[in-house]
Write an enzyme that holds these catalytic residues in place. Sequence first.
Site, short mmCIF file in Angstrom:
data_model
loop_
_atom_site.label_atom_id
_atom_site.label_comp_id
_atom_site.label_asym_id
_atom_site.label_seq_id
_atom_site.Cartn_x
_atom_site.Cartn_y
_atom_site.Cartn_z
N VAL A 1 95.56 71.83 -10.98
CA VAL A 1 95.28 73.39 -12.10
C VAL A 1 95.34 74.45 -11.85
O VAL A 1 96.08 74.82 -12.46
CB VAL A 1 93.67 73.84 -12.26
CG1 VAL A 1 93.30 75.35 -13.37
CG2 VAL A 1 92.48 72.47 -12.82
N LEU B 1 98.04 74.24 -9.59
CA LEU B 1 99.54 73.92 -9.40
C LEU B 1 100.34 74.00 -10.25
O LEU B 1 101.09 74.33 -10.40
CB LEU B 1 99.36 72.56 -8.35
CG LEU B 1 99.22 72.43 -6.70
CD1 LEU B 1 99.39 71.53 -6.23
CD2 LEU B 1 100.15 73.63 -5.90
N GLU C 1 95.61 65.46 1.16
CA GLU C 1 96.54 65.75 1.03
C GLU C 1 97.85 66.30 0.61
O GLU C 1 97.42 65.98 -0.71
CB GLU C 1 96.91 64.09 1.87
CG GLU C 1 98.52 64.00 2.35
CD GLU C 1 98.99 63.12 2.56
OE1 GLU C 1 99.18 62.45 3.90
OE2 GLU C 1 98.97 61.77 1.67
P1 0O2 Z 1 98.45 55.83 -0.70
O1 0O2 Z 1 98.11 54.50 -1.71
O2 0O2 Z 1 99.41 56.74 -1.08
O3 0O2 Z 1 96.58 56.28 -0.25
P2 0O2 Z 1 100.79 58.97 10.57
O4 0O2 Z 1 98.57 58.52 11.27
O5 0O2 Z 1 100.46 60.65 10.20
O6 0O2 Z 1 100.97 58.38 11.23
P3 0O2 Z 1 98.62 58.94 7.51
O7 0O2 Z 1 97.63 59.50 8.38
O8 0O2 Z 1 99.07 57.10 6.85
O9 0O2 Z 1 100.12 58.28 9.47
O10 0O2 Z 1 100.07 60.01 7.21
P4 0O2 Z 1 101.33 60.19 6.50
O11 0O2 Z 1 102.51 59.07 7.26
O12 0O2 Z 1 101.61 61.26 6.18
O13 0O2 Z 1 101.31 59.08 5.19
C1 0O2 Z 1 100.00 59.34 4.65
C2 0O2 Z 1 100.46 58.79 2.56
O14 0O2 Z 1 102.06 58.95 2.81
C3 0O2 Z 1 100.30 57.45 3.02
O15 0O2 Z 1 99.40 57.14 2.28
C4 0O2 Z 1 101.70 57.70 1.97
O16 0O2 Z 1 101.09 57.94 0.22
C5 0O2 Z 1 102.67 58.23 1.69
N1 0O2 Z 1 103.41 57.16 2.42
C6 0O2 Z 1 103.73 57.08 3.65
N2 0O2 Z 1 104.32 56.25 4.42
C7 0O2 Z 1 105.17 55.85 3.73
C8 0O2 Z 1 106.05 55.04 3.53
O17 0O2 Z 1 106.72 54.09 3.91
N3 0O2 Z 1 105.66 54.58 2.00
C9 0O2 Z 1 105.24 55.21 1.19
N4 0O2 Z 1 106.11 54.37 -0.29
N5 0O2 Z 1 104.33 55.99 1.24
C10 0O2 Z 1 104.65 56.19 2.32
P5 0O2 Z 1 99.04 55.81 2.25
O18 0O2 Z 1 96.89 55.49 2.88
O19 0O2 Z 1 99.20 54.83 2.97
O20 0O2 Z 1 98.83 55.31 1.07
#
Ligand code: 0O2
Length: 202
Positions: free
Chosen positions: A19, A21, A137
């Site tokens: 809302v 944003l 996030e």
């Molecule tokens: P979903 O299904 O989207 O919920 P870190 O401990 O910081 O290395 P963390 O905690 O996973 O890792 O944080 P990060 O790297 O900020 O990534 C969080 C989310 O960013 C992911 O959630 C994805 O949504 C997105 N993301 C990060 N890296 C990639 C990537 O290489 N490809 C894609 N498509 N998305 C990415 P989830 O839980 O992985 O997935």
Amino acid sequence: MNWKSMLAPYAQVVEELKVKLKGIRKQFEYESEHSPIEFITGRVKPVPSILEKAENRKIPLENIDTEIQDIAGVRVVCQFVDDIYAIVEMIRARKDLLIVEEKDYVSKKKDSGYRSYHLIIEYPVETIDGMKKLLAEIQIRTLAMNFWATNEHSLNYKYKGSIPADIKERLQKAAEAAFKLDEEMSMIKHEVQEAQRIFHRK
Ligand code: 0O2
């Protein structure tokens, strides 16, 4: 674990952030100014994904609310790379949330080719048990970055995290092409914005 009651405040956070944003986008529209926000989506992480992440990272279930930072997730998609930083500044200036961590995968892409700006925020939400400060996030990315990430996410799901090398190579190339597209569009940003203002006034 009563997941429904545990996740209810997170669903509230997602809705409230959406809302707020969307409010920013509307205000820019009323001013007939270029909005840095193209669209907004949000979701509560599904329980199987929470459990998978907790297991992979050896996070005890009682700690998931502090150690899994993206149970509540909102995504802001913009036209231009500059818009990403404009949104970050707008969020930074807000009094209704606190940024606790920033990950700039826009200027420094991940090894996969992924680009996006991540803000981990602490957000106060009113519940029937009083105020709770929850982590959420906010992912901010361009349309091109979003296109790439959506496709890569599907492939990762299909191949259970082990994308074959030839497809990985294509994805790297596609990431570069998306980056180039953002760069080229930035060069004609003012032209595009002016055209859209004229279009919007009609
Ligand atoms: P979903 O299904 O989207 O919920 P870190 O401990 O910081 O290395 P963390 O905690 O996973 O890792 O944080 P990060 O790297 O900020 O990534 C969080 C989310 O960013 C992911 O959630 C994805 O949504 C997105 N993301 C990060 N890296 C990639 C990537 O290489 N490809 C894609 N498509 N998305 C990415 P989830 O839980 O992985 O997935």
